[in-house]
Write an enzyme that holds these catalytic residues in place. Structure first.
Site, PDB file in Angstrom:
ATOM      1  N   LYS A 261       0.847  -1.194   0.000  1.00 55.05           N
ATOM      2  CA  LYS A 261       0.000   0.000   0.000  1.00 55.05           C
ATOM      3  C   LYS A 261       0.884   1.247   0.000  1.00 55.05           C
ATOM      4  O   LYS A 261       1.934   1.254   0.643  1.00 55.05           O
ATOM      5  CB  LYS A 261      -0.858   0.027   1.275  1.00 55.05           C
ATOM      6  CG  LYS A 261      -2.046  -0.906   1.255  1.00 55.05           C
ATOM      7  CD  LYS A 261      -2.892  -0.729   2.510  1.00 55.05           C
ATOM      8  CE  LYS A 261      -4.000  -1.750   2.591  1.00 55.05           C
ATOM      9  NZ  LYS A 261      -5.057  -1.571   1.596  1.00 55.05           N
ATOM     10  N   ARG A 335     -10.349 -11.322   1.145  1.00 58.58           N
ATOM     11  CA  ARG A 335     -11.236 -12.304   0.485  1.00 58.58           C
ATOM     12  C   ARG A 335     -10.596 -13.691   0.478  1.00 58.58           C
ATOM     13  O   ARG A 335     -11.289 -14.700   0.462  1.00 58.58           O
ATOM     14  CB  ARG A 335     -11.595 -11.804  -0.927  1.00 58.58           C
ATOM     15  CG  ARG A 335     -10.430 -11.649  -1.846  1.00 58.58           C
ATOM     16  CD  ARG A 335     -10.772 -10.816  -3.082  1.00 58.58           C
ATOM     17  NE  ARG A 335     -10.806  -9.378  -2.801  1.00 58.58           N
ATOM     18  CZ  ARG A 335     -11.176  -8.457  -3.671  1.00 58.58           C
ATOM     19  NH1 ARG A 335     -11.553  -8.797  -4.882  1.00 58.58           N
ATOM     20  NH2 ARG A 335     -11.176  -7.171  -3.346  1.00 58.58           N
TER      21      ARG A 335
HETATM   22  N1  BES Z   1      -8.352  -3.815   3.902  1.00 58.10           N
HETATM   23  C1  BES Z   1      -8.487  -3.343   2.590  1.00 58.10           C
HETATM   24  C2  BES Z   1      -9.793  -2.586   2.339  1.00 58.10           C
HETATM   25  C3  BES Z   1      -9.975  -1.281   3.063  1.00 58.10           C
HETATM   26  C4  BES Z   1      -9.597  -0.100   2.460  1.00 58.10           C
HETATM   27  C5  BES Z   1     -10.592  -1.240   4.287  1.00 58.10           C
HETATM   28  C6  BES Z   1      -9.806   1.099   3.119  1.00 58.10           C
HETATM   29  C7  BES Z   1     -10.792  -0.044   4.942  1.00 58.10           C
HETATM   30  C8  BES Z   1     -10.415   1.130   4.354  1.00 58.10           C
HETATM   31  C9  BES Z   1      -8.433  -4.505   1.599  1.00 58.10           C
HETATM   32  O1  BES Z   1      -7.685  -5.592   1.982  1.00 58.10           O
HETATM   33  C10 BES Z   1      -7.831  -3.951   0.361  1.00 58.10           C
HETATM   34  O2  BES Z   1      -6.721  -3.531   0.398  1.00 58.10           O
HETATM   35  N2  BES Z   1      -8.597  -3.959  -0.716  1.00 58.10           N
HETATM   36  C11 BES Z   1      -8.175  -3.415  -1.953  1.00 58.10           C
HETATM   37  C12 BES Z   1      -8.686  -4.318  -3.038  1.00 58.10           C
HETATM   38  C13 BES Z   1      -8.051  -4.075  -4.372  1.00 58.10           C
HETATM   39  C14 BES Z   1      -6.599  -4.478  -4.351  1.00 58.10           C
HETATM   40  C15 BES Z   1      -8.811  -4.876  -5.396  1.00 58.10           C
HETATM   41  C16 BES Z   1      -8.776  -2.013  -2.100  1.00 58.10           C
HETATM   42  O3  BES Z   1      -9.886  -1.783  -1.637  1.00 58.10           O
HETATM   43  O4  BES Z   1      -8.100  -1.157  -2.655  1.00 58.10           O
HETATM   44 ZN    ZN Z   2      -5.595  -5.383   1.495  1.00 57.95          ZN
END
Ligand code: BES
Ligand code: ZN
Ligand code: ZN
Length: 489
Positions: A261, A335
């Site tokens: 991230k 997921r």
């Molecule tokens: N934990 C995150 C989702 C999230 C984002 C929760 C902001 C709370 C606040 C999840 O694991 C994630 O990183 N999802 C990605 C998915 C993408 C890579 C398809 C996202 O939402 O960007």
């Molecule tokens: Zn994630």
């Protein structure tokens, strides 16, 4: 915080300098006979707005505004009242019951508001400033003499205390740093809570997880120095007719893995354990309420990190149900963990309803904003049940519908399914559709996926919620399960 029921009018509750009377002014009704300080309030510019408070120290009275007698408004008003007393020397509050006729529905909301509003997370502060209020005397006599049933009132207060305490318990877990709350700690918290409440708790460690073929969960966990756990909590009273399964995403930290991230997005990712923490909080409340239904709570507790041993984009993983998953982004890890935990939960328990809770996608926050959970699934009635009960409980939720066009975007050329969609849009729904691949036929119509990414952790106070963790999911599910019990009766 103690709650006392009294039949004395609030003005007659013992008056000492540490005692304060709280008056909720509903619907702009400054003319009400209970508003004794009309002139002063006008002078202070108090206009009865929902989030307004006016403390008249010389009279030991605090006025708070509420738009209506609805639970949501009263809950927020009492939360505002208690917050306004932070730092004061008051220790006792006297307040009337705000009810219509002899109906006590807002009493529970009021008590919840006090407990939720008084919450503070000060584990890491050297100076701890707890809310000063110790006792709240609720006068049953103030508006409708003799009409209110004392037993019913104390039962409602008891339920409110359990629900709000469980919400605060969940908030504490979520707010705890990843250094202090990693998978083993999460399992210890669940085990300790189970001991105190009489739940059964089974913890699966890596050896058992391998035996159970939970390879996708293990892959996500691999680069972390903290080994994963799957937690299984059980509430099983005798002679129950309904069985409910809850599953929670418990990512104690989500760095994104090798698909790291960006710095700005990594902050707050200690909150990625909110779904699992909600499940632990819900189980605590269910046990304390001793609801006459069988409830199972499963949590996948994992840390998603980087390192030489990390799982990679380009890997193909095999989930517990045998489906192959093409990994194209290691940040779509929730997921993967849920896929295996959903399969395990369904193997262990055949249930009437299956709910999962997860901070699954940023896309849910984009779609519905910070304060609302997205409710997905194949059965509109189940979705509606969750949305309706959430609203009754004081949480916001809205249904997002699946469609076959979005479903196509998670297909893979080389595996059964891909862990990310090919399109930039509709990410909350495609994540839900991915999970659906791991819900078996028997549970398909009984399942709802609850994406709490928006409300679980917000970096400002809102309504009765503080900065940080809100405990999203707890109140909505306690309410829903209570409703299912009533249907049963
Ligand atoms: N934990 C995150 C989702 C999230 C984002 C929760 C902001 C709370 C606040 C999840 O694991 C994630 O990183 N999802 C990605 C998915 C993408 C890579 C398809 C996202 O939402 O960007
Ligand atoms: Zn994630
Ligand atoms: Zn995540």
């Amino acid at each position: 915080m103690n709650f006392e029921l009294t039949v004395l009018p609030t003005e007659e509750v013992e008056k000492v300098s540490t005692h304060l009377e709280v008056i909720i002014v509903v619907n702009n009704n400054l003319k009400h006979r209970f508003v004794q300080d009309k002139k002063l309030l006008k002078k202070a510019g108090f206009s009865c707005g929902q989030n307004e408070t006016c403390l008249l120290v010389e009279h030991d009275r605090l006025y708070v505004g509420a738009n209506s007698l609805k639970g949501t408004d009263i809950r927020q008003a009492s939360a505002n009242a208690i917050k306004a007393l932070n730092g004061s020397k008051y220790t006792n509050i006297a307040i009337a019951t705000y009810t219509r006729k002899s109906c006590l529905y807002s009493l529970r909301a009021m008590v919840e508001g006090f407990i939720l509003g008084a919450y503070r997370f000060d584990t890491y502060k050297t100076i701890k400033r707890k809310n000063p209020i110790k006792t709240i005397s609720i006068s049953l006599d103030a508006y409708h003499p003799r009409e209110i049933d004392m037993i019913q009132a104390s039962d409602l207060i008891h339920k409110a205390e359990i629900t709000a305490d469980a919400t605060n318990f969940t908030r504490d877990i979520v707010n705890t740093t990843p250094e202090d709350c990693y998978p083993k700690v999460m399992a210890d918290i669940a085990q300790e809570m189970a001991k105190e409440t009489g739940l059964t708790c089974n913890i699966l460690k890596p050896k058992q997880l391998r035996k159970e073929k939970m390879e996708t969960l293990l892959a996500v966990a691999r680069a972390s120095r903290h080994t994963p756990r799957v937690i299984h909590l059980t509430h099983k009273p005798k002679n129950t007719k309904k069985v409910i399964t809850l599953v929670g995403k418990g990512l104690t930290y989500d760095s994104g893995g090798l698909s790291l991230k960006p710095a700005d997005y990594m902050v707050t990712m200690k909150s990625d354990k909110s779904g699992g923490s909600a499940v632990i909080g819900i189980m605590k409340a269910i046990a304390e309420l001793d609801l006459p239904i069988e409830v199972h709570g499963f949590v996948g507790a994992v840390e998603n990190m980087i390192g030489g041993d990390a799982y990679k984009p380009d890997d193909v993983l095999i989930a517990k149900n045998g489906k192959s998953i093409e990994i194209r982004n290691t940040d779509a890890e929730g997921r993967l963990v849920l896929a295996d935990v959903l399969c395990y939960a369904q193997q262990e328990v055949q249930s009437d309803y299956l709910f999962d809770f997860a901070t699954l996608t940023g896309a849910s926050v984009v779609a519905v904003g910070h304060y609302t959970s997205s409710i997905m699934g194949h059965n509109k009635k189940v979705q509606k049940l969750v949305v309706d009960e959430a609203h009754k409980s004081g949480e916001l939720a809205t249904a997002l519908d699946f469609n076959p066009y979005l479903k196509k975007t998670i297909s893979s050329e080389i595996a059964d399914v891909c862990n990310i969609a090919s399109s930039r849009y509709g990410g909350a729904i495609t994540a839900g559709q991915f999970l659906s691949e791991f819900v078996d036929k028997k549970h398909r119509q009984k399942w709802a996926h609850i994406d709490i990414a928006g409300p679980a952790f917000v970096e400002h106070a809102w309504g009765e919620n503080p900065f940080g963790a809100s405990g999203a999911g707890v109140r909505m599910m306690v309410k829903l399960l209570e409703t299912l019990c009533k249907e049963e009766a």
